[in-house]
Design a protein around this motif. Structure first.
Motif, PDB file in Angstrom:
ATOM      1  N   ALA A   1       0.842  -1.207   0.000  1.00 28.78           N
ATOM      2  CA  ALA A   1       0.000   0.000   0.000  1.00 28.78           C
ATOM      3  C   ALA A   1       0.873   1.251   0.000  1.00 28.78           C
ATOM      4  O   ALA A   1       2.054   1.197   0.341  1.00 28.78           O
ATOM      5  CB  ALA A   1      -0.896   0.008   1.229  1.00 28.78           C
ATOM      6  N   ASN A   2       0.262   2.336  -0.406  1.00 27.74           N
ATOM      7  CA  ASN A   2       0.845   3.696  -0.437  1.00 27.74           C
ATOM      8  C   ASN A   2       1.705   3.928  -1.681  1.00 27.74           C
ATOM      9  O   ASN A   2       1.607   4.965  -2.321  1.00 27.74           O
ATOM     10  CB  ASN A   2       1.646   4.021   0.830  1.00 27.74           C
ATOM     11  CG  ASN A   2       0.802   3.946   2.094  1.00 27.74           C
ATOM     12  OD1 ASN A   2      -0.423   4.043   2.028  1.00 27.74           O
ATOM     13  ND2 ASN A   2       1.431   3.758   3.231  1.00 27.74           N
ATOM     14  N   VAL A   3       2.612   2.994  -1.991  1.00 27.77           N
ATOM     15  CA  VAL A   3       3.492   3.131  -3.174  1.00 27.77           C
ATOM     16  C   VAL A   3       4.152   4.524  -3.163  1.00 27.77           C
ATOM     17  O   VAL A   3       4.117   5.270  -4.148  1.00 27.77           O
ATOM     18  CB  VAL A   3       2.731   2.859  -4.493  1.00 27.77           C
ATOM     19  CG1 VAL A   3       3.721   2.511  -5.622  1.00 27.77           C
ATOM     20  CG2 VAL A   3       1.731   1.718  -4.347  1.00 27.77           C
TER      21      VAL A   3
ATOM     22  N   PHE B   1      -0.267   7.772  -0.271  1.00 24.56           N
ATOM     23  CA  PHE B   1      -0.686   7.357   1.074  1.00 24.56           C
ATOM     24  C   PHE B   1      -2.203   7.158   1.156  1.00 24.56           C
ATOM     25  O   PHE B   1      -2.972   8.049   0.802  1.00 24.56           O
ATOM     26  CB  PHE B   1      -0.242   8.411   2.100  1.00 24.56           C
ATOM     27  CG  PHE B   1      -0.655   8.087   3.511  1.00 24.56           C
ATOM     28  CD1 PHE B   1      -0.108   6.999   4.171  1.00 24.56           C
ATOM     29  CD2 PHE B   1      -1.605   8.846   4.178  1.00 24.56           C
ATOM     30  CE1 PHE B   1      -0.487   6.679   5.469  1.00 24.56           C
ATOM     31  CE2 PHE B   1      -1.989   8.542   5.478  1.00 24.56           C
ATOM     32  CZ  PHE B   1      -1.427   7.451   6.115  1.00 24.56           C
ATOM     33  N   ASP B   2      -2.583   5.967   1.582  1.00 22.51           N
ATOM     34  CA  ASP B   2      -3.985   5.574   1.803  1.00 22.51           C
ATOM     35  C   ASP B   2      -4.827   5.427   0.531  1.00 22.51           C
ATOM     36  O   ASP B   2      -6.019   5.123   0.642  1.00 22.51           O
ATOM     37  CB  ASP B   2      -4.702   6.545   2.767  1.00 22.51           C
ATOM     38  CG  ASP B   2      -4.588   6.088   4.227  1.00 22.51           C
ATOM     39  OD1 ASP B   2      -3.890   5.092   4.498  1.00 22.51           O
ATOM     40  OD2 ASP B   2      -5.196   6.736   5.100  1.00 22.51           O
ATOM     41  N   VAL B   3      -4.231   5.640  -0.641  1.00 19.57           N
ATOM     42  CA  VAL B   3      -5.040   5.508  -1.861  1.00 19.57           C
ATOM     43  C   VAL B   3      -4.464   4.546  -2.902  1.00 19.57           C
ATOM     44  O   VAL B   3      -5.207   3.911  -3.637  1.00 19.57           O
ATOM     45  CB  VAL B   3      -5.328   6.883  -2.522  1.00 19.57           C
ATOM     46  CG1 VAL B   3      -6.171   7.761  -1.602  1.00 19.57           C
ATOM     47  CG2 VAL B   3      -4.073   7.622  -2.935  1.00 19.57           C
TER      48      VAL B   3
ATOM     49  N   ALA C   1      -8.755   1.359   2.259  1.00 26.63           N
ATOM     50  CA  ALA C   1      -8.894   0.213   1.350  1.00 26.63           C
ATOM     51  C   ALA C   1      -7.700   0.054   0.419  1.00 26.63           C
ATOM     52  O   ALA C   1      -7.769  -0.653  -0.569  1.00 26.63           O
ATOM     53  CB  ALA C   1     -10.179   0.374   0.533  1.00 26.63           C
ATOM     54  N   ASP C   2      -6.573   0.702   0.752  1.00 28.11           N
ATOM     55  CA  ASP C   2      -5.459   0.666  -0.211  1.00 28.11           C
ATOM     56  C   ASP C   2      -4.728  -0.663  -0.255  1.00 28.11           C
ATOM     57  O   ASP C   2      -4.014  -0.935  -1.229  1.00 28.11           O
ATOM     58  CB  ASP C   2      -4.492   1.846  -0.008  1.00 28.11           C
ATOM     59  CG  ASP C   2      -3.995   2.002   1.415  1.00 28.11           C
ATOM     60  OD1 ASP C   2      -4.594   1.426   2.338  1.00 28.11           O
ATOM     61  OD2 ASP C   2      -2.994   2.714   1.598  1.00 28.11           O
ATOM     62  N   ASN C   3      -4.852  -1.522   0.762  1.00 30.96           N
ATOM     63  CA  ASN C   3      -4.382  -2.909   0.655  1.00 30.96           C
ATOM     64  C   ASN C   3      -5.491  -3.825   0.130  1.00 30.96           C
ATOM     65  O   ASN C   3      -5.223  -4.779  -0.599  1.00 30.96           O
ATOM     66  CB  ASN C   3      -3.924  -3.465   2.010  1.00 30.96           C
ATOM     67  CG  ASN C   3      -2.564  -2.966   2.447  1.00 30.96           C
ATOM     68  OD1 ASN C   3      -2.452  -2.210   3.402  1.00 30.96           O
ATOM     69  ND2 ASN C   3      -1.513  -3.387   1.758  1.00 30.96           N
TER      70      ASN C   3
ATOM     71  N   SER D   1       1.861   3.337  13.739  1.00 22.64           N
ATOM     72  CA  SER D   1       2.575   4.118  12.724  1.00 22.64           C
ATOM     73  C   SER D   1       1.652   5.163  12.088  1.00 22.64           C
ATOM     74  O   SER D   1       2.110   6.090  11.424  1.00 22.64           O
ATOM     75  CB  SER D   1       3.210   3.218  11.671  1.00 22.64           C
ATOM     76  OG  SER D   1       2.233   2.617  10.909  1.00 22.64           O
ATOM     77  N   ARG D   2       0.356   5.036  12.289  1.00 26.69           N
ATOM     78  CA  ARG D   2      -0.557   6.112  11.869  1.00 26.69           C
ATOM     79  C   ARG D   2      -0.575   7.215  12.929  1.00 26.69           C
ATOM     80  O   ARG D   2      -0.693   8.385  12.608  1.00 26.69           O
ATOM     81  CB  ARG D   2      -1.983   5.579  11.658  1.00 26.69           C
ATOM     82  CG  ARG D   2      -2.107   4.630  10.488  1.00 26.69           C
ATOM     83  CD  ARG D   2      -3.540   4.199  10.267  1.00 26.69           C
ATOM     84  NE  ARG D   2      -4.318   5.174   9.542  1.00 26.69           N
ATOM     85  CZ  ARG D   2      -4.349   5.305   8.217  1.00 26.69           C
ATOM     86  NH1 ARG D   2      -3.629   4.507   7.459  1.00 26.69           N
ATOM     87  NH2 ARG D   2      -5.096   6.218   7.644  1.00 26.69           N
ATOM     88  N   ALA D   3      -0.452   6.785  14.185  1.00 25.22           N
ATOM     89  CA  ALA D   3      -0.555   7.760  15.278  1.00 25.22           C
ATOM     90  C   ALA D   3       0.594   8.774  15.250  1.00 25.22           C
ATOM     91  O   ALA D   3       0.430   9.896  15.747  1.00 25.22           O
ATOM     92  CB  ALA D   3      -0.589   7.026  16.619  1.00 25.22           C
TER      93      ALA D   3
ATOM     94  N   TYR E   1       8.488  10.649   8.602  1.00 23.82           N
ATOM     95  CA  TYR E   1       8.102  10.276   9.975  1.00 23.82           C
ATOM     96  C   TYR E   1       8.287   8.779  10.205  1.00 23.82           C
ATOM     97  O   TYR E   1       8.916   8.351  11.150  1.00 23.82           O
ATOM     98  CB  TYR E   1       6.635  10.652  10.242  1.00 23.82           C
ATOM     99  CG  TYR E   1       6.429  12.144  10.204  1.00 23.82           C
ATOM    100  CD1 TYR E   1       6.641  12.911  11.356  1.00 23.82           C
ATOM    101  CD2 TYR E   1       6.064  12.789   9.036  1.00 23.82           C
ATOM    102  CE1 TYR E   1       6.480  14.286  11.325  1.00 23.82           C
ATOM    103  CE2 TYR E   1       5.898  14.165   8.997  1.00 23.82           C
ATOM    104  CZ  TYR E   1       6.107  14.910  10.136  1.00 23.82           C
ATOM    105  OH  TYR E   1       5.969  16.270  10.098  1.00 23.82           O
ATOM    106  N   ARG E   2       7.722   7.994   9.297  1.00 20.72           N
ATOM    107  CA  ARG E   2       7.699   6.546   9.541  1.00 20.72           C
ATOM    108  C   ARG E   2       9.056   5.874   9.373  1.00 20.72           C
ATOM    109  O   ARG E   2       9.294   4.818   9.949  1.00 20.72           O
ATOM    110  CB  ARG E   2       6.699   5.892   8.595  1.00 20.72           C
ATOM    111  CG  ARG E   2       5.275   6.139   9.009  1.00 20.72           C
ATOM    112  CD  ARG E   2       4.363   5.334   8.132  1.00 20.72           C
ATOM    113  NE  ARG E   2       3.014   5.324   8.659  1.00 20.72           N
ATOM    114  CZ  ARG E   2       1.976   4.834   8.004  1.00 20.72           C
ATOM    115  NH1 ARG E   2       2.153   4.308   6.797  1.00 20.72           N
ATOM    116  NH2 ARG E   2       0.787   4.848   8.546  1.00 20.72           N
ATOM    117  N   SER E   3       9.918   6.473   8.568  1.00 22.45           N
ATOM    118  CA  SER E   3      11.205   5.809   8.324  1.00 22.45           C
ATOM    119  C   SER E   3      11.997   5.666   9.623  1.00 22.45           C
ATOM    120  O   SER E   3      12.832   4.774   9.752  1.00 22.45           O
ATOM    121  CB  SER E   3      12.014   6.580   7.273  1.00 22.45           C
ATOM    122  OG  SER E   3      12.175   7.911   7.683  1.00 22.45           O
TER     123      SER E   3
END
Ligand code: HSE
Length: 329
Positions: free
Chosen positions: A35-37, A41-43, A159-161, A206-208, A253-255
């Motif tokens: 997901a995200n690619v 993000f999220d789509v 629903a991206d996954n 990881s969303r928080a 952020y997530r990295s």
């Protein structure tokens, strides 16, 4: 929910369809997804070929949904606490039948790996049930049911996954309400390499850590990249894919949650990957490459980073899976 025979379901002959309707049990393969690619993000998302869960869905006389087997990972048997169970219940409430379903889960995708473990479970149960009752629901409707299961895992509906697991290939979730999914073409020679360091990153956590607001200049860069990625996939423009696979919004952020992320990204790009980024909410890292040989070269580079650390990992090279979830028995 309105029932209708869909045009977007994978087709089979009338005879095959009749046989499926007579079957009481079905075995399916529910694929892993990225997901995200980077810029979506999220789509955005795409479907992997050779990694996924197997599930058996069985019609039973007793009404209700029952999880009767979970192999390989310690997941709840209570239907309301199990992602596959929750999506199955959402669909079950929309049908009026005097029988129930048993679900067996042979889980190969580690929960919290970032390659759509919960999505594979959520998709598998509703896809299998739909097959056993004569496919009254189309893939978009199945995605809506599966979103209920996915929400249990990630604490929000997205629903991206799910979309690439159901439709195959690349997908763009244009909107959630109403749910609108676009299928995006996959260039023939595009391969993914995915490395999964064996640490767990919970999607909810990881969303928080993400900010609620994005500065305008970053948003402009991100939507320009997503637009150009979509164009590049439509035109099989590998240079433009390379130019588009950047994430200025979420990755910074997530990295930080993924050990050696920058090193893996760096060696992948030097080895010739078109792009590298976090797969879903991590910790898996994906790269895209032109051609299998190149994807294997990138694999060598990616694994060389974790080989010199204490961190165990899995690594996969996969063509983009344009079929998605499928019947295997
Ligand atoms: N788009 C989601 C995220 C995918 O990155 O949080 C993981 O479920």
């Amino acid at each position: 929910m309105e029932l209708h025979k869909e045009s977007d379901i994978s087709c089979s002959s009338a005879a095959e369809h009749y046989l499926i309707e007579l079957m009481n049990e079905i075995k399916i393969f529910s694929p892993a997804t990225v997901a995200n690619v980077s810029c979506g993000f999220d789509v955005m998302g795409f479907c992997l070929d050779n990694v996924g869960d197997e599930m058996v869905i069985r019609k039973i006389d007793k009404k209700g949904i029952y999880i009767t087997k979970v192999e390989n990972f310690d997941l709840p048997f209570e239907t309301e606490l199990n992602v596959a169970g929750v999506s199955a219940l959402a669909m079950y409430e929309a049908i009026d039948v005097d029988f129930g379903f048993e679900i067996e889960i042979y889980k190969n995708i580690k929960p919290g790996s970032g390659i759509g473990s919960s999505a594979a479970s959520a998709v598998g149960s509703v896809f299998g049930m739909n097959e056993l009752i004569g496919r009254p629901f189309n893939k978009t409707q199945l995605t809506e049911f599966a979103m209920k299961g996915e929400a249990l895992a990630s604490k929000c509906e997205h629903a991206d996954n799910l979309a690439p697991a159901l439709f195959g290939g690349f997908t763009l979730v244009k909107s959630i309400a109403p749910l609108k999914i676009l299928q995006i073409p996959s260039p023939e020679d595009l391969y993914a390499t995915i490395i999964h360091p064996q640490i767990e990153v919970k999607t909810s956590e990881s969303r928080a850590i993400l900010p609620n607001e994005v500065p305008l200049n970053k948003a402009i860069t991100q939507w320009a990249n997503l637009g150009s990625l979509i164009h590049a996939l439509h035109t099989s423009d590998y240079d433009l894919i390379q130019d588009s696979l950047n994430d200025v919004v979420v990755e910074p952020y997530r990295s930080q949650l993924i050990p050696l992320f920058n090193e893996v990204k760096d060696v992948s790009l030097k080895a010739g990957a078109l792009g590298a980024g976090i797969s879903g909410s991590g910790p898996s890292i994906f790269t895209l490459s032109k051609g299998l040989e190149q994807a294997n070269k990138v694999k060598e580079a990616m694994q060389s980073v974790y080989e010199t650390s204490e961190i165990d990992f899995d690594i996969h090279v996969s063509k983009i899976n344009t079929q998605g979830v499928k019947i295997i028995g």
